[in-house]
Design a protein around this motif. Sequence first.
Motif, short mmCIF file in Angstrom:
data_model
loop_
_atom_site.label_atom_id
_atom_site.label_comp_id
_atom_site.label_asym_id
_atom_site.label_seq_id
_atom_site.Cartn_x
_atom_site.Cartn_y
_atom_site.Cartn_z
N GLU A 377 0.87 -1.19 0.00
CA GLU A 377 0.00 0.00 0.00
C GLU A 377 0.89 1.23 0.00
O GLU A 377 1.76 1.35 0.87
CB GLU A 377 -0.89 -0.03 1.25
CG GLU A 377 -2.26 0.61 1.04
CD GLU A 377 -3.17 0.34 2.23
OE1 GLU A 377 -3.94 -0.62 2.16
OE2 GLU A 377 -3.08 1.09 3.21
N ASN A 378 0.69 2.13 -0.93
CA ASN A 378 1.51 3.35 -1.06
C ASN A 378 3.00 3.03 -0.97
O ASN A 378 3.75 3.67 -0.24
CB ASN A 378 1.17 4.36 0.05
CG ASN A 378 -0.29 4.73 0.03
OD1 ASN A 378 -0.90 4.79 -1.04
ND2 ASN A 378 -0.85 4.93 1.20
N ASP A 379 3.41 2.03 -1.75
CA ASP A 379 4.82 1.64 -1.79
C ASP A 379 5.37 1.09 -0.47
O ASP A 379 6.58 0.96 -0.30
CB ASP A 379 5.72 2.81 -2.25
CG ASP A 379 5.62 2.99 -3.75
OD1 ASP A 379 5.26 2.00 -4.43
OD2 ASP A 379 5.89 4.11 -4.24
N GLN A 380 4.50 0.80 0.47
CA GLN A 380 4.97 0.22 1.73
C GLN A 380 4.43 -1.20 1.87
O GLN A 380 3.32 -1.48 1.42
CB GLN A 380 4.47 1.06 2.91
CG GLN A 380 5.20 2.39 3.02
CD GLN A 380 4.81 3.13 4.28
OE1 GLN A 380 3.63 3.25 4.58
NE2 GLN A 380 5.80 3.61 5.01
N ILE A 381 5.22 -2.05 2.51
CA ILE A 381 4.74 -3.43 2.75
C ILE A 381 4.16 -3.48 4.16
O ILE A 381 4.82 -3.10 5.14
CB ILE A 381 5.89 -4.44 2.56
CG1 ILE A 381 6.34 -4.42 1.09
CG2 ILE A 381 5.45 -5.84 2.96
CD1 ILE A 381 7.56 -5.22 0.79
N LEU A 382 2.91 -3.94 4.26
CA LEU A 382 2.21 -3.99 5.54
C LEU A 382 1.91 -5.44 5.91
O LEU A 382 1.72 -6.28 5.03
CB LEU A 382 0.87 -3.24 5.44
CG LEU A 382 0.91 -1.82 4.85
CD1 LEU A 382 -0.51 -1.26 4.78
CD2 LEU A 382 1.80 -0.91 5.69
N ASN A 383 1.82 -5.71 7.23
CA ASN A 383 1.37 -7.06 7.62
C ASN A 383 -0.13 -7.15 7.38
O ASN A 383 -0.87 -6.20 7.61
CB ASN A 383 1.75 -7.39 9.07
CG ASN A 383 0.83 -6.74 10.09
OD1 ASN A 383 0.49 -5.58 9.95
ND2 ASN A 383 0.45 -7.48 11.11
N ASP A 384 -0.57 -8.29 6.87
CA ASP A 384 -1.97 -8.43 6.47
C ASP A 384 -2.51 -9.82 6.82
O ASP A 384 -3.52 -10.25 6.28
CB ASP A 384 -2.07 -8.18 4.95
CG ASP A 384 -3.49 -7.95 4.50
OD1 ASP A 384 -4.22 -7.22 5.19
OD2 ASP A 384 -3.89 -8.54 3.47
N GLY A 385 -1.79 -10.54 7.69
CA GLY A 385 -2.22 -11.88 8.07
C GLY A 385 -1.48 -12.30 9.33
O GLY A 385 -0.68 -11.51 9.87
N GLY A 386 -1.72 -13.52 9.80
CA GLY A 386 -1.08 -14.01 11.01
C GLY A 386 0.36 -14.40 10.75
O GLY A 386 1.29 -13.90 11.37
N ARG A 387 0.54 -15.30 9.78
CA ARG A 387 1.90 -15.65 9.37
C ARG A 387 2.26 -14.70 8.24
O ARG A 387 1.56 -14.61 7.23
CB ARG A 387 1.96 -17.11 8.93
CG ARG A 387 1.68 -18.06 10.10
CD ARG A 387 1.95 -19.49 9.75
NE ARG A 387 1.05 -20.01 8.74
CZ ARG A 387 1.26 -21.13 8.05
NH1 ARG A 387 2.36 -21.83 8.26
NH2 ARG A 387 0.39 -21.54 7.16
N VAL A 388 3.34 -13.97 8.41
CA VAL A 388 3.60 -12.81 7.53
C VAL A 388 4.70 -13.08 6.51
O VAL A 388 4.55 -12.79 5.33
CB VAL A 388 3.94 -11.57 8.40
CG1 VAL A 388 4.24 -10.36 7.53
CG2 VAL A 388 2.77 -11.27 9.35
N LEU A 389 5.83 -13.64 6.97
CA LEU A 389 6.97 -13.88 6.07
C LEU A 389 7.56 -15.26 6.36
O LEU A 389 7.50 -15.72 7.49
CB LEU A 389 8.05 -12.82 6.29
CG LEU A 389 7.67 -11.36 6.03
CD1 LEU A 389 8.75 -10.43 6.59
CD2 LEU A 389 7.47 -11.10 4.53
N GLY A 390 8.14 -15.87 5.33
CA GLY A 390 8.89 -17.12 5.51
C GLY A 390 10.32 -16.86 5.06
O GLY A 390 10.62 -16.88 3.87
#
Length: 431
Positions: A377-390
Amino acid sequence: MKVLVIGNGGREHALAWKISQSPRVTEVYVAPGNAGTAIDATNVPIPVTDQEGLLEFAKANSIDLTVVGPEAPLVDGLVDQFEQHGLKVFGPSKAAAELEGSKVFCKNLLHTANIPTATYQSFRTAEEATRYVKERYPEPDDAAAVVVKADGLAAGKGVIVCDSRTEALEAIDRIAERKEFGAAGNELIIEEKLVGMEASVLAITDGETIITLPAAQDHKPASDGDLGPMTGGMGAYCPTPIVNEAMMERIEADVLVPVVHAMKRARRPFKGVLYAGLMLTSSGPKVLEFNVRFGDPECQPLLMRLKTDIVDLLEATADGKLSELEPLEWDERPSTCVVMASEGYPGDYEKGRVITGIESADALENVKVFHAGTKLENDQILNDGGRVLGVTALGDSISKAKLQAYKAVKEIRWLGGWCRKDISDKAIDIS
Ligand code: AMP
Ligand code: GLY
């Protein structure tokens, strides 16, 4: 060729990333995708539940191969829909996906085919299940090593491991009375609690030929030392030394081959990923569950190591031509994937917090950051769930892969973001 990946988790990012490396592929779409698939592929804003929308997109864009990531659309019959319209698709039919969609179906099939699994009883009401527990464990403070499971899909959370009668009764109440997992709790299973090490053995099959992938190990509980509530999986590594060659042969002979045959006999021929969740007990490997798709997060460390063109593998499965495929090639180096999660997961969590440092983590040698619950969103990465990154890394040994993955984790920050600190330690303890 053009490929469509369906889903928006870490598994689907890994699939899209690997598929896009194929020289045969010109375009990879992900529906609906996440902030990571937006970088490695093209996102299409169609939810996985919109079967008509997905079908229309595939037809309008002349998609040559569709790969279904998560279990829910498989259980809902997305593969059947695509095949009825003459589209090539990787994944099991609705009837075959019941192996994951209904734990009662799965346990009955295992029982009939004489495949080793925990002894069990199934129930349709809380009263029946409660009566059973009270009869077996008559005293209120009795110990009761049982596992209570909701029949249907519950994002990996509908399984409650109990040690006492009180815990078992509470679990029945949560699943079948309070319906914490919704309609998934319309039936339930109570089974014997097994003791041992857990392993995930995934195989690709077209219903005739079975190709077993190197064994992996997930970390399902939320906290270090396997404590805390169940999650979808907090990290995985591959290969795991707890499954040696002899054990793998036993798993193939006693579990995978008989399941593929049993599904054929049940007129539900299975094609796609057959994922056996196993407990390696003192009396041999026993099935905890079957999944009908790649594991998440197991998929991430697995695909990090796969050298073969994955499109050849997926297409041969869909075409029923796996027997013609050359043996798969793997990077010798092990890999480890550490899942970073939102504050509060697997309970409630806030979304929309800004994540920094992914680029510098990704720039480290032998590291790939797979996105799961993220959005751009607006060139930013936001958390949008429970498990976010692997956060996934290769290394010359499992401990080096672990070190590199955690080095990458250190680069990444957001308010409340956390991870387990002990991913792959079980392997390091053994080796
Ligand atoms: P499942 O979704 O059925 O694989 O269950 C999730 C987790 O619960 C597994 O990964 C195990 O850690 C645990 N579990 C499930 N069934 C059993 C069992 N019969 N005995 C011990 N632990 C179990
Ligand atoms: N990693 C466990 C699962 O995918 O169900």
